[in-house]
Every structure is written in structure tokens, then in C-alpha cells.
Motif scaffolding. Structure first.
Motif, short mmCIF file in Angstrom:
data_model
loop_
_atom_site.label_atom_id
_atom_site.label_comp_id
_atom_site.label_asym_id
_atom_site.label_seq_id
_atom_site.Cartn_x
_atom_site.Cartn_y
_atom_site.Cartn_z
N ILE A 550 -0.58 3.93 5.51
CA ILE A 550 -0.85 2.72 4.74
C ILE A 550 -0.13 2.82 3.40
CG2 ILE A 550 -3.09 2.32 5.83
CD1 ILE A 550 -4.42 3.48 3.34
N ALA A 551 0.06 1.67 2.75
CA ALA A 551 0.72 1.60 1.44
C ALA A 551 -0.23 0.95 0.45
CB ALA A 551 2.01 0.80 1.54
N ILE A 552 -0.39 1.58 -0.72
CA ILE A 552 -1.25 1.02 -1.77
C ILE A 552 -0.47 0.99 -3.08
CG2 ILE A 552 -3.36 1.86 -0.68
CD1 ILE A 552 -3.46 4.05 -2.86
N GLN A 553 -0.87 0.10 -3.97
CA GLN A 553 -0.31 0.06 -5.31
C GLN A 553 -1.26 0.76 -6.29
OE1 GLN A 553 2.04 -3.63 -6.55
NE2 GLN A 553 0.53 -4.52 -5.15
N LEU A 687 -4.19 7.44 -20.10
CA LEU A 687 -4.85 6.30 -19.46
C LEU A 687 -6.07 6.77 -18.67
CD1 LEU A 687 -4.90 3.29 -18.68
CD2 LEU A 687 -3.38 3.85 -16.77
N TRP A 688 -5.94 7.91 -17.98
CA TRP A 688 -7.06 8.41 -17.20
C TRP A 688 -8.22 8.83 -18.10
CZ3 TRP A 688 -9.11 8.12 -12.72
CH2 TRP A 688 -10.04 9.07 -12.26
N PHE A 754 -1.10 19.94 -3.82
CA PHE A 754 -1.40 19.22 -5.05
C PHE A 754 -2.55 18.24 -4.81
CE2 PHE A 754 2.93 20.56 -5.27
CZ PHE A 754 3.17 20.90 -6.60
N GLU A 755 -3.34 18.01 -5.84
CA GLU A 755 -4.33 16.94 -5.83
C GLU A 755 -3.85 15.86 -6.79
OE1 GLU A 755 -8.02 18.70 -6.88
OE2 GLU A 755 -8.29 19.67 -4.93
N VAL A 756 -3.72 14.66 -6.28
CA VAL A 756 -3.15 13.55 -7.04
C VAL A 756 -4.18 12.44 -7.15
CG1 VAL A 756 -1.28 11.86 -7.18
CG2 VAL A 756 -0.83 14.13 -6.19
N THR A 757 -4.40 11.94 -8.35
CA THR A 757 -5.32 10.82 -8.57
C THR A 757 -4.51 9.56 -8.81
OG1 THR A 757 -7.00 12.26 -9.54
CG2 THR A 757 -7.19 9.91 -10.01
N ILE A 758 -4.84 8.52 -8.02
CA ILE A 758 -4.16 7.22 -8.13
C ILE A 758 -5.18 6.21 -8.63
CG2 ILE A 758 -2.86 5.44 -6.89
CD1 ILE A 758 -2.34 7.64 -4.73
N LEU A 759 -4.88 5.59 -9.75
CA LEU A 759 -5.77 4.58 -10.34
C LEU A 759 -5.29 3.20 -9.90
CD1 LEU A 759 -8.07 3.87 -12.38
CD2 LEU A 759 -6.29 3.79 -14.15
N GLY A 760 -6.23 2.35 -9.45
CA GLY A 760 -5.87 1.00 -9.03
C GLY A 760 -5.32 0.19 -10.18
N LEU A 761 -4.56 -0.84 -9.86
CA LEU A 761 -3.92 -1.65 -10.90
C LEU A 761 -4.92 -2.32 -11.81
CD1 LEU A 761 -1.00 -3.33 -8.88
CD2 LEU A 761 -0.99 -1.19 -10.16
N ASN A 762 -6.13 -2.61 -11.29
CA ASN A 762 -7.16 -3.25 -12.11
C ASN A 762 -8.04 -2.25 -12.85
OD1 ASN A 762 -6.45 -5.95 -11.42
ND2 ASN A 762 -7.42 -5.66 -9.42
N HIS A 763 -7.74 -0.96 -12.75
CA HIS A 763 -8.43 0.11 -13.47
C HIS A 763 -9.91 0.19 -13.11
CE1 HIS A 763 -5.21 -0.24 -16.91
NE2 HIS A 763 -4.67 0.02 -15.72
N GLU A 764 -10.28 -0.25 -11.89
CA GLU A 764 -11.68 -0.22 -11.47
C GLU A 764 -11.95 0.86 -10.42
OE1 GLU A 764 -12.96 -4.90 -12.06
OE2 GLU A 764 -12.43 -4.16 -10.06
N ILE A 765 -10.95 1.15 -9.60
CA ILE A 765 -11.12 2.10 -8.49
C ILE A 765 -10.02 3.14 -8.57
CG2 ILE A 765 -11.19 2.36 -5.97
CD1 ILE A 765 -12.11 -0.55 -5.80
N ALA A 766 -10.37 4.38 -8.30
CA ALA A 766 -9.39 5.46 -8.23
C ALA A 766 -9.59 6.23 -6.93
CB ALA A 766 -9.52 6.40 -9.43
#
Length: 858
Positions: A550-553, A687-688, A754-766
Motif C-alpha cells: 500500500i502507499a500512504i502520504q 515537528l514530532w 530501523f524503526e521509522v515513524t510516519i506522521l499523517g499530513l493532518n498531524h492527527e495519526i502516526a
């Protein structure tokens, strides 16, 4: 052999409980199939439950005493629509579960509301299980016969060993061939796909027999093509099998065909080649006996116009005419086809039957092969991936089974990369391992030279056949390229391919293109992007060994490097988590009601810090706070299971669908276990730090399980490793010795992860995900090109070929380069490609495959 003429009686059961009728003395009940434990012997829990059902005014009962039983078999079949069904339902696969209480075995019907336990590989053979509610379904067409139905269960741990010596309480369950408890089908299906023949209805005893041709009239295929429209009776055909397709299962709930299978044989004589269709009960009788290369005499067949959309495989010999206007049909009746296998010693040269030729290519020749070219290959296996599954169609229960393998033939430093789908040869597909000689026919070339990295691999076709052997002398030696391969193997005294052979683990192939626009064009779906709020559902919907991309932004906000030694240490924690049999907080659907108990005695140091939502770790609870969750549609509502990770979820549940895994807002500190004490590289964005406490939801899927790590192959533990990376079997197989832990085997990677954290564009879900670069400094030249970042220098992850005197960068130096490249994406909106896979038993793997930076979107 059951066929369409010998149709089983329709109804809920072929072999049920054989419960005594009211007023009939059980000791003299017709059939005498019920075994009862002797007065001096141990008491059977199964027998006790049956007696409770008989004494109950209801058709169900909650057993007065719940004791663990062992699961010996989980078998799948298609259940037809019943007469009262007015609306056609989609395919409904049912499951019969064989249990043992130590005194008797009993085959039971699993309530369809619990099917998800099989889908997720939670209910599986070899485990301990407790049953909290059972019911009885009677066969109204048979006297005093019913089925024991499992309505409510709790699945426990895997048992060390289970005795198979206990008899069936109902001797009818021992009948051969085995039949499902319900419906009119005469057979079970393979547990995880429909292509593999499964069970004892599939015969293998057809042998060649000499035939007297004095009174046999034979017609050539070319003559038959010209005259079949004007004939009612057809003379015999004398042909050689050139190709055999995998099985096609076409069963549907609204169709009553007993054995709905089809397969195509491509046969030829001196005048041409034609397709032969074999259907229904002939498939179990003949499929496994008809091998490519055999000579057949076919009598009393029928002929029909060929299906226009089916593509026949091209003959190897261009001189042979391809007959595509008709196809020959082998029938069970009207007329009943007579099939005779002619011994090769009786085949006469004057028959001029075509020889079995091949299109062998070498790995060095593959570089120049055009796309979609058909070829055959031979080599030694140097890598075998785990068995994975992919849905044939969305919203369906049908899956393809496939795995990736590498074979070497000595003509190139690069191996053949083969995507091997099930070819209806489970005895071969499930036993492929490194250091095995491998031959496969009718492979298709897949390539794309316009993308970076270039795409080049082989995939199986409908007619592909696989052959494996541990002895090179058993290979076909008539072909020059096969002879050259055998000579290469003989001359190698210390084969690097054998020494570096690998099995299992996450395999990031095929690679995605260098730009997201190319990636979108390569997909055949309407939606190319998944909202980060939908990722949880995508993961929860996965079935056992199902893998999706899957692809996410989002925005990359955190990256942590976990060195290899630390990663190895953390695998012990995953073993503890698995054995603890904890419930999953991500299984929130209206039917997923699971009963587990939380072990309050496990030390915190055994719990991984970065837990996943579907593999959530738990803080120690006092006995007063133990939670019980029940698997089944009759489960009572249960309290919330707390999560130790920061996870705020107020929008997770669908309205109108209560979930027993209720999610509440929790803010607890992270657990600092052994697994995270050696982190040496970490980057966290500003930002995080600003947003991490204000999240609506934080999904934790960065944990790396032992199953995700490719292992160096160890011939001494060959059977254990083969079993680990195959699909779960349908029947319990007792281990010959105590199996080792998967962590015992050396990892084929040395870089760690590696552990990578991806923050959603609306900054509500990671979401936390794992990244496993496939770098190994011991074997630079065979490392595959990883494409995490197109903006970074590939050589820092995969060094170019170096001379002996040149320095090779170490894992920590490479990890530092990767983290540096990620920091350059600070606050950028990127597209992340994720590979997600359900490993079974509440374990989910989410790996970052690639990041498209803004420069690589279009």
C-alpha cells in the motif's frame, strides 16, 4: 472413488454423532459405531459433553466442566446453498475441526462466526483449546445422527507433542476417503488455496499397461479437426502429453457438482497438438498419475468447439501444427472415456510421436530475453522465501499461494529470481529448500528496462511444472545446458552458492519504480493511495500470510537504528509475547471476539518496547485485574485491555458495530526493556516533539518478528526450517524431536533494522513501521538493490563491487548514512510504500519498502 453417479446424501452430516434416539437403548443402537470409555478407564470429556447435550431441552449447552483439548486437524470445504436460502451467498468455506481429549478424538463443525480464527491462523493444529459452548446440528434424513458444533472457544498455546493413538469416538470418522461433516461434497479442499489436491480421494496408482492395437482404430488429430463436426463416434487418439495445467476449482455454493475440478492437457501426435479437457471426478482419479511425457490412448471421448479466450501454450517444435478450433473432452459418462497409459517400451518409431523438448536458457541468456518469452530453467536453489498468499479478487475468500526463490546455474554472478505460484504440486512446492537441484518449465519472462532499478524475473504460467531432487543424476541430462550445469556443480569443491544459501524472511521484491507516477501506472487498481486513517483496517483485514503493498502520504518524523545484536536479543521478547497468547487490540470487528487470559507473571524485561497494535504488549496486572475475553458470537461484553504505549483512540470503532476490544485513551510511559538498550542512532524531528502528545491515534507496527528475518540455511535442521516457512498444515504432524527456536539460526543480514515513524499530513495519526535493508557485508555481490530513498546514494546501502584491498563500509557507517538521508526530508510531504503481511497468531509485519520524496512523485 466417489463420482457424480455416487452422490452422497444431502444433509448436515455424512458421519455425525450417531446419537441414540429417544427410547432406544444406546447399547443396541443401529450401527454400533459409538465407543465408550470403560468403567475403569479415564473419563472422556467429549463423551460427557455429548451426554449433557442429550439431556438438555435446548440444542446447545455450556459444558459444566471446561478442560483443554488438543487440535489435531482443521479442514476446509465448500458448503452448498441450502434449500431455504433464497438469496445466493458468496462462496462460504466451512471448517471441520478434529479435537482430542486424551481419550477420544471427535470431528466437530466450526461455527462460521469463528472462521476468522482460522483466517488469522489463531485456531490451528497443535494447540491447546478450551470450548465454552457447543451445540448439536441433526441430520433430519438420518436416524439419530447429528454433528457436534463448536460455538465458543479460547485458543491457547502450542503443545510440545500430542498423541495420535487415541481412537475416534465415532468410528465413522475413520472412514476413507474422508468426507466433510456437512453438505454433499466428497472431499476437503487444501487449507490455504484451491489449486492443490488434498486428501485421500486423489489417486496415484494408475500404471502403464500394454495394449493390443490389432483391433484399435486410430485417427490423427489433423484428420479429426477436419471431420469432427460430421462424426458421432470418434476413433481412438494416440498422443503424448506435452503440457499439463494446474488444477482449476470452480465450485460454487449454488452448484451441486461433487468434485468441481478442471485441468487441461496439451497432447500431440505427428500431425498436430490439441487441448484435452479433463473435468470433475476424472481429476481426482487421474490428475496425479498423468505426467508430462506419457503416451496415452484415449477412447470414447467427445469433441467440442474450443473456448475462444483461452490461450494455448505454443509447441516447442515449430513444425507441430497448433490446433485451436476444437478441444477434446474426457468424460465420466455419456460416453465414459477410456484412458490407457502406454508403456514407453511399447511406443513404436513409426508412430512418429513428438519427443518431449525443452526451452532451457541460462542465467546469462536471460538478460537478452524479451518480455513474456516462455522458457525452462535448471539450477541449484540458493534462496527460498516463505509461502505467501494474495487475494484473487477483492471481497472473495480465494487466494493464490506463491513464494520467491533464487537459483544459480554458474553462468552469471546473478541468480534467476523466480516467482513461484502453486502448480498443484504441493509435495514439491512445500519441500523446496536451499541446496536442492531445481528445474521448472513454462516460465514467463517479466522485465521492465525503463524503471530504476531494472525489473527482471521469471514467473510461473498455468502450465508450469516443477521438479526438485537432491541428486544431480536424476536431472534430465539430454539437454546440453543441463549437462553444462551438472558439470559446473561437479567441478565446484566449495560452492559459494551453497555456503551462502538463505531461507525465509521478509523479501522486498519486486522493487517499485523510481517515481510514484510510474508506480501508479503499474497498478491495476482505481485507488493508488491509502489514507493513514485506513491503514489499521487494511492491516486488520489481512488473512494468514496474505501480503499487500500500500502507499500512504505522510511526514517522516523519527528514525531509530536497532543494531543486529539488539535485534537478535529482541526476538526472544517476541517469543515470550507469542507464548503469552495475548489478545490483540487491533482485531476490532463485530465478529472478532477472542478469549485470552493475560499472564500477570511475565517480567517486564521480556516485553518489547515498541509494541504493535495487533501484537500489543501488556503491563503487569494484579490478579484482581485479569481480563477475560471470549472468542465467539455468544461472548459477554468484557472490560478494556490497557495498552502500555501512548495511544489515543476516539474514532476507531464503527457506529453500530460494538467491538469487544474497546479502545480508550491511555497515556503511559514507554517500557524500557532489554531490546532497546543498545540504540546508537536516533533522529527525532522538532515537528514530532510538538505533535506527539496531541495525536488521535498512534499505530505501533515497527516490531520485527523472528519470522521476518531471513536465515542462513542449516542442512541439519532442514525439516524444521522448511516447516517454519511453509503454510500451516491442515493436520497435526508430531515432531520427531524437540524443535529449536528460530532465533537459533544465524541471520542472513548484519545491518539490523530501523524503526521509522510516519506522521499523517493532518498531524492527527502516526504509524511506526520497520525498515529492513537487505545489506550483508559478507556477500556484497549478491545483495539486492534496495530502494528506500531515491534521493540517497545507493552505494551507501549497497556498495559497488570492490577489490580485495578496498575497505567495505560497516553496518553502523551505513546506518548513519541512511539516517542522514532521512533527516534531509524533514517536514517534507512524502509517499511511503509499505509491505504489510499477516504472519498468523496475531502477528503482523509492516515494512517500509520505499520513500518517494517530492522530487520523485512525478
Amino acid at each position: 472413488m466417489s463420482g457424480e453417479l455416487d452422490q452422497p446424501q444431502a444433509g448436515p452430516s455424512h458421519a455425525g454423532l450417531d446419537l441414540p434416539c429417544p427410547g432406544i437403548n444406546p447399547a443396541v443402537a443401529p450401527g454400533g459405531v459409538i465407543r465408550r470409555a470403560g468403567a475403569q478407564g479415564p473419563r472422556s470429556w467429549i463423551q460427557n459433553v455429548l451426554e449433557q447435550i442429550m439431556d438438555s431441552p435446548l440444542q446447545w449447552v455450556t459444558p459444566s466442566e471446561v478442560v483443554p483439548v488438543a487440535v489435531l486437524a482443521v479442514q476446509r470445504y465448500l458448503l452448498e446453498d441450502e434449500p431455504r436460502d433464497r438469496i445466493h451467498k458468496p462462496p462460504l468455506y466451512c471448517y471441520d475441526v478434529t479435537i482430542s481429549d486424551g481419550v477420544y478424538q471427535e470431528k466437530c463443525y466450526l461455527d462460521p462466526n469463528l472462521n476468522f480464527l482460522v483466517y488469522k491462523n489463531i485456531l490451528k493444529v497443535g494447540i491447546e483449546m478450551k470450548i465454552f459452548r457447543v451445540s448439536c446440528l441433526y441430520n433430519e434424513k438420518r436416524l439419530g445422527q447429528g454433528i457436534l458444533c463448536i460455538d465458543n472457544v479460547r485458543c491457547g498455546e502450542t503443545l510440545d507433542t500430542i498423541s495420535l493413538e487415541t481412537p475416534f469416538r465415532n468410528s465413522a470418522h475413520e472412514e476413507i476417503p474422508e468426507r466433510p461433516l456437512r453438505g454433499g461434497k466428497s472431499h476437503y479442499l487444501a487449507l490455504w488455496n484451491n489449486e492443490d489436491p488434498y486428501g485421500d480421494i486423489w489417486l496415484t496408482n494408475k500404471q502403464p499397461e500394454e495394449h493390443n492395437f490389432n483391433n484399435t482404430r486410430i485417427i490423427s488429430l489433423s484428420h479429426l479437426e477436419m471431420t469432427w463436426n460430421n462424426r458421432r463416434n470418434f476413433p481412438a487418439l494416440l498422443v503424448r502429453i506435452l503440457h499439463k495445467s494446474r488444477l482449476l476449482y470452480y465450485g460454487k455454493p449454488d452448484k451441486n457438482t461433487i468434485e468441481p475440478y478442471q485441468t487441461f492437457l496439451e497432447v500431440a501426435d505427428s500431425s498436430g497438438t490439441v487441448s484435452v479437457l479433463m473435468s470433475n471426478a476424472l481429476c481426482p482419479e487421474w490428475y496425479k498419475s498423468l505426467r508430462v511425457g506419457l503416451v496415452l490412448l484415449l477412447q470414447d471421448y467427445s469433441v467440442k468447439k474450443s473456448y475462444p479466450l483461452r490461450l494455448q501454450p505454443l509447441p516447442v517444435d515449430p513444425q507441430i501444427k497448433l490446433i485451436s478450433t476444437m478441444e477434446v473432452c474426457l468424460n465420466l459418462r455419456d460416453p465414459a472415456t477410456n484412458i490407457i497409459i502406454i508403456p514407453e517400451k511399447q511406443v513404436k518409431p513409426e508412430w512418429r510421436l513428438p519427443k518431449l523438448n525443452h526451452r532451457f536458457i541460462t542465467r546469462s541468456e536471460l538478460d537478452d530475453m524479451p518480455e513474456k518469452q516462455i522458457c525452462d530453467v535448471v539450477g541449484i536453489v540458493v534462496f527460498v522465501g516463505r509461502v505467501q498468499r494474495s487475494k484473487k479478487k477483492e471481497s472473495r475468500e480465494d487466494f493464490w499461494s506463491h513464494r520467491w526463490i533464487h537459483i544459480a546455474d554458474g553462468t552469471s554472478e546473478e541468480p534467476f529470481i523466480i516467482e513461484l505460484f502453486s502448480t498443484s504440486q504441493p509435495e514439491i512446492f512445500e519441500n523446496i529448500c536451499p541446496m536442492t537441484y531445481f528445474m521448472c518449465t513454462q516460465l514467463k519472462v517479466v522485465r521492465n528496462d525503463t524503471q530504476v532499478p531494472k525489473l527482471l524475473y521469471l514467473t510461473t504460467t498455468n502450465e508450469s511444472r516443477v521438479f526438485i531432487t537432491s541428486h544431480r543424476d536424476q536431472l534430465c541430462v539430454k539437454d546440453t545446458k543441463v549437462k553444462n550445469f551438472i558439470q559446473w556443480i561437479k567441478t565446484k569443491t566449495d560452492s559459494g552458492e551453497v555456503k551462502n544459501s538463505v531461507i525465509g524472511g521478509y523479501y522486498p521484491y519486486p522493487p517499485v519504480p523510481e517515481t510514484f507516477s510510474k508506480y501508479r501506472r503499474s497498478l491495476k487498481v482505481e485507488s493508488h493511495l491509502t489514507a493513514i486513517s485506513e491503514v489499521r483496517k487494511e492491516i486488520e483485514d489481512l488473512q494468514y500470510r496474505e501480503q499487500k503493498r500500500i502507499a500512504i502520504q505522510g511526514i517522516i518524523t523519527v528514525i531509530k537504528y536497532i543494531p543486529h545484536s539488539s535485534a537478535t536479543e529482541s526476538t526472544t521478547a517476541s517469543e515470550t509475547l507469542r507464548n503469552g497468547n495475548q489478545p490483540s487490540t487491533s482485531q476490532a470487528t463485530e465478529r472478532e471476539s477472542q478469549s485470552q487470559e493475560i499472564d500477570d507473571k511475565r517480567p517486564q524485561d521480556d516485553v518489547p518496547m515498541s509494541s504493535q497494535c495487533s501484537q500489543t504488549t501488556y503491563t503487569r496486572l494484579s490478579p484482581a485485574k485479569k481480563k477475560r475475553i471470549v472468542q465467539g458470537q455468544y461472548a459477554n461484553p468484557v472490560p478494556v485491555v490497557p495498552q502500555p504505549e501512548t495511544s489515543v483512540q476516539t474514532k476507531g470503532n464503527k457506529p453500530g458495530f460494538p467491538s469487544i476490544f474497546q479502545r480508550r485513551e491511555t497515556t503511559s510511559t514507554s517500557l524500557h526493556g532489554k531490546a532497546r538498550k543498545t540504540i546508537s542512532h536516533t533522529w527525532e524531528s522538532q515537528l514530532w516533539r510538538e505533535k506527539k502528545f496531541d495525536l488521535v491515534d498512534h499505530l505501533h507496527y515497527s516490531y520485527v518478528y523472528p519470522e521476518s528475518i531471513p536465515r542462513k540455511f542449516d542442512i541439519e535442521h532442514k525439516n524444521f526450517l522448511i516447516q517454519q516457512y511453509n503454510s500451516q498444515p491442515a493436520k497435526y504432524i508430531p515432531p520427531k524431536e524437540r524443535p529449536p527456536k528460530l532465533n537459533y539460526f544465524k541471520s542472513a543480514r548484519c545491518l539490523g533494522h530501523f524503526e521509522v515513524t510516519i506522521l499523517g499530513l493532518n498531524h492527527e495519526i502516526a504509524i511506526d513501521v520497520a525498515f529492513l535493508p537487505m545489506y550483508c557485508s559478507e556477500d556484497i555481490r549478491t545483495s539486492q538493490i534496495d530502494t528506500l530513498l531515491t534521493c540517497m546514494n545507493y552505494s551507501c546501502v549497497y556498495p559497488q563491487k570492490v577489490s580485495v584491498n578496498e575497505m567495505v563500509p560497516g553496518p553502523r557507517a551505513i546506518a548513519g548514512d541512511i539516517i542522514k538521508a532521512v533527516t534531509e526530508l524533514d517536514r517534507m510531504h512524502v509517499v511511503c510504500i509499505l509491505d504489510i503481511c499477516n504472519l498468523g497468531n496475531n502477528k503482523v509485519e509492516v515494512n517500509l519498502h520505499k520513500i518517494y520524496s517530492p522530487d520523485n512523485i512525478y
